[in-house]
Design a protein around this motif. Structure first.
Motif, short mmCIF file in Angstrom:
data_model
loop_
_atom_site.label_atom_id
_atom_site.label_comp_id
_atom_site.label_asym_id
_atom_site.label_seq_id
_atom_site.Cartn_x
_atom_site.Cartn_y
_atom_site.Cartn_z
N LEU A 59 0.77 -1.26 -0.13
CA LEU A 59 0.13 -0.02 0.17
C LEU A 59 0.71 1.11 0.05
O LEU A 59 0.49 2.07 -0.68
N PHE A 60 1.92 1.29 0.65
CA PHE A 60 2.80 2.35 0.77
C PHE A 60 3.41 2.65 -0.48
O PHE A 60 3.71 3.83 -0.96
N SER A 61 3.85 1.62 -1.42
CA SER A 61 4.45 1.75 -2.71
C SER A 61 3.58 2.59 -3.62
O SER A 61 4.15 3.08 -4.46
N ARG A 62 2.01 2.51 -3.22
CA ARG A 62 1.37 3.40 -4.07
C ARG A 62 0.83 4.57 -3.67
O ARG A 62 0.59 5.47 -4.40
N ASN A 63 1.05 4.56 -2.36
CA ASN A 63 0.83 6.10 -1.75
C ASN A 63 1.36 6.27 -0.60
O ASN A 63 1.33 5.47 0.30
N GLN A 64 2.38 7.43 -0.44
CA GLN A 64 3.55 7.34 0.47
C GLN A 64 2.48 8.08 1.76
O GLN A 64 3.13 8.20 2.80
N THR A 65 1.51 8.58 1.57
CA THR A 65 0.69 8.95 2.65
C THR A 65 -0.12 7.99 3.45
O THR A 65 -1.24 8.17 4.42
N TYR A 66 -0.27 6.78 3.05
CA TYR A 66 -1.07 5.60 3.57
C TYR A 66 -0.76 5.52 4.97
O TYR A 66 0.42 5.54 5.49
N ARG A 67 -1.64 5.30 5.76
CA ARG A 67 -1.56 5.13 7.27
C ARG A 67 -2.02 3.74 7.73
O ARG A 67 -3.18 3.46 7.43
N ARG A 68 -1.30 3.22 8.54
CA ARG A 68 -1.58 1.90 8.83
C ARG A 68 -2.69 1.76 9.91
O ARG A 68 -3.49 0.59 9.72
#
Length: 396
Positions: A59-68
């Motif tokens: 998910l982070f590789s697609r969007n660096q603002t992803y929050r766990r």
């Protein structure tokens, strides 16, 4: 009429379908995260935390603002995502649960036969007891029901209650209510998922149509075998039959492979060429992909589209490894340009880069190395370490 699709356009379409053409720094809300997972289809779950666990890194590789925490809320509070099986354990939109019911029914027979060979006769002895315990007492972990006299032997020596928990999960009676130190917490499906997700039923033909149609939508173009393999829900024959039944909705596209060669006949929806220009170009930055990224799941497709041969070498004896234990592919724009061996040392607060391999013809230019360093710094921040350290010999 058959149309030839250039390799470059094929890569562009596939990466866009896989969420890798979206702006990676655009703010991602919780609703946006749910939509992203819906659009990709599934996010594989894996426990290896060499840098970050697979689902978070995907998910982070697609969007660096992803929050766990958004993922946790969608899974454990909202019930809009659920964990179950595609090719492997994965996170899926709960809206798909009605289709997974067909998988559960098929799995019920297959698992009993397969596990009887693995566990031996009587392996289901604890099934009724375990189900009743969850029914009466609520969510539990495998550790909470482990018999005191059971000798652990890793994955291949589950205790009887763990076997029961996994069986009921794999066949749709239990769901994963959460995780404690990555250990599954099992509960009844009806206590985990909202009723509008788990109660409805769909007929077999509707199930097959959804499985094939939704797979082709997420692949962009595919053979009937690739359609069947995407979710691992329908048989190759069911996918072939679906293609024949829906020929009036499909067109044949010849896909140019990486490096030239004979084009591969594939299928796409009739509007494929009309919508070709609507797919954005992948961002030019370099991104580290998880070894379990859905873009790479079909290794043969990856090799055909990107000219990139990739295998995870976890189970390869160290002397026989070509690269390393857990090596990450590198995506630059629409090309897979190499792989990197690195590990997060959380005690030292560092992301240790052990080795970089670039593909033949990919130069280690100053600009490219700057982009790589920028990505590694982003990964380090996401992982929670303070700095990137390049170990001696990292350039080979």
């Amino acid at each position: 009429m058959t149309n030839l699709l250039s390799n470059r356009d094929a890569r562009r379409v596939f990466l866009a379908k896989q969420g890798l053409a979206n702006p990676p720094n655009r703010a991602l809300t919780k609703a946006g995260l749910l939509q992203l997972i819906h659009d990709i289809g599934f996010v594989q779950v894996d426990s290896i935390g060499t840098v970050e666990r697979a689902h978070h890194q995907i998910l982070f590789s697609r969007n660096q603002t992803y929050r766990r925490e958004h993922l946790t809320e969608l899974l454990e509070k909202d019930g809009t995502l659920f964990e179950n099986w595609t090719h492997d354990a994965s996170i899926l939109p709960s809206a798909f649960f009605v289709y997974w019911k067909h998988r559960f029914r098929r799995e019920e027979v297959a698992i009993i036969e397969r596990w009887r060979k693995w566990r031996g006769e009587g392996f289901e002895a604890a099934f009724e007891e375990t189900y009743e315990r969850v029914l009466k007492n609520g969510a539990i972990t495998a550790r909470e029901v482990k018999a005191e006299d059971h000798v652990s032997g890793g994955w291949w020596n589950w205790h009887p209650n763990k076997t029961a928990l996994e069986y009921f999960w794999r066949t749709g009676k239990f769901a994963i209510a959460g995780r404690t130190n990555f250990q599954k917490v099992y509960d009844l499906v009806e206590r985990v998922l909202p009723a509008h997700f788990h109660e409805p039923e769909v007929e077999h033909d509707e199930f097959v149509d959804w499985a094939c149609r939704s797979a082709l939508q997420r692949l962009g173009f595919a053979t009937s075998g690739e359609i069947a393999a995407f979710w691992d829900l329908v048989t190759p024959q069911e996918a072939k039959s679906w293609v024949e039944t829906h020929r009036d909705e499909l067109t044949e596209v010849l896909i140019e492979p990486a490096g030239g060669g004979k084009p591969r006949p594939s299928l796409a929806f009739l509007d494929f060429h009309d919508t070709l220009d609507s797919h954005a170009e992948a961002p030019a930055r370099i991104r580290v992909l998880s070894p379990f990224d859905p873009t790479l799941r079909d290794r043969n497709r990856t090799e055909r589209l990107f000219g990139f041969f990739y295998r995870i070498e976890i189970f390869v004896p160290e002397p026989k490894r070509e690269y390393g234990y857990y090596v990450f592919p590198l995506l630059e724009g629409d090309r897979l340009i190499g792989r990197i061996d690195m590990k997060a040392d959380r005690k030292a607060g560092t992301l240790d880069v052990k080795r970089l391999w670039l593909e033949p013809g990919v130069k280690a230019s100053a600009g490219r190395l700057e982009k790589l360093e920028a990505e590694l710094e982003r990964v380090a921040r996401f992982t929670g370490v303070e700095k990137v350290v390049f170990l001696e010999g990292w350039r080979g």
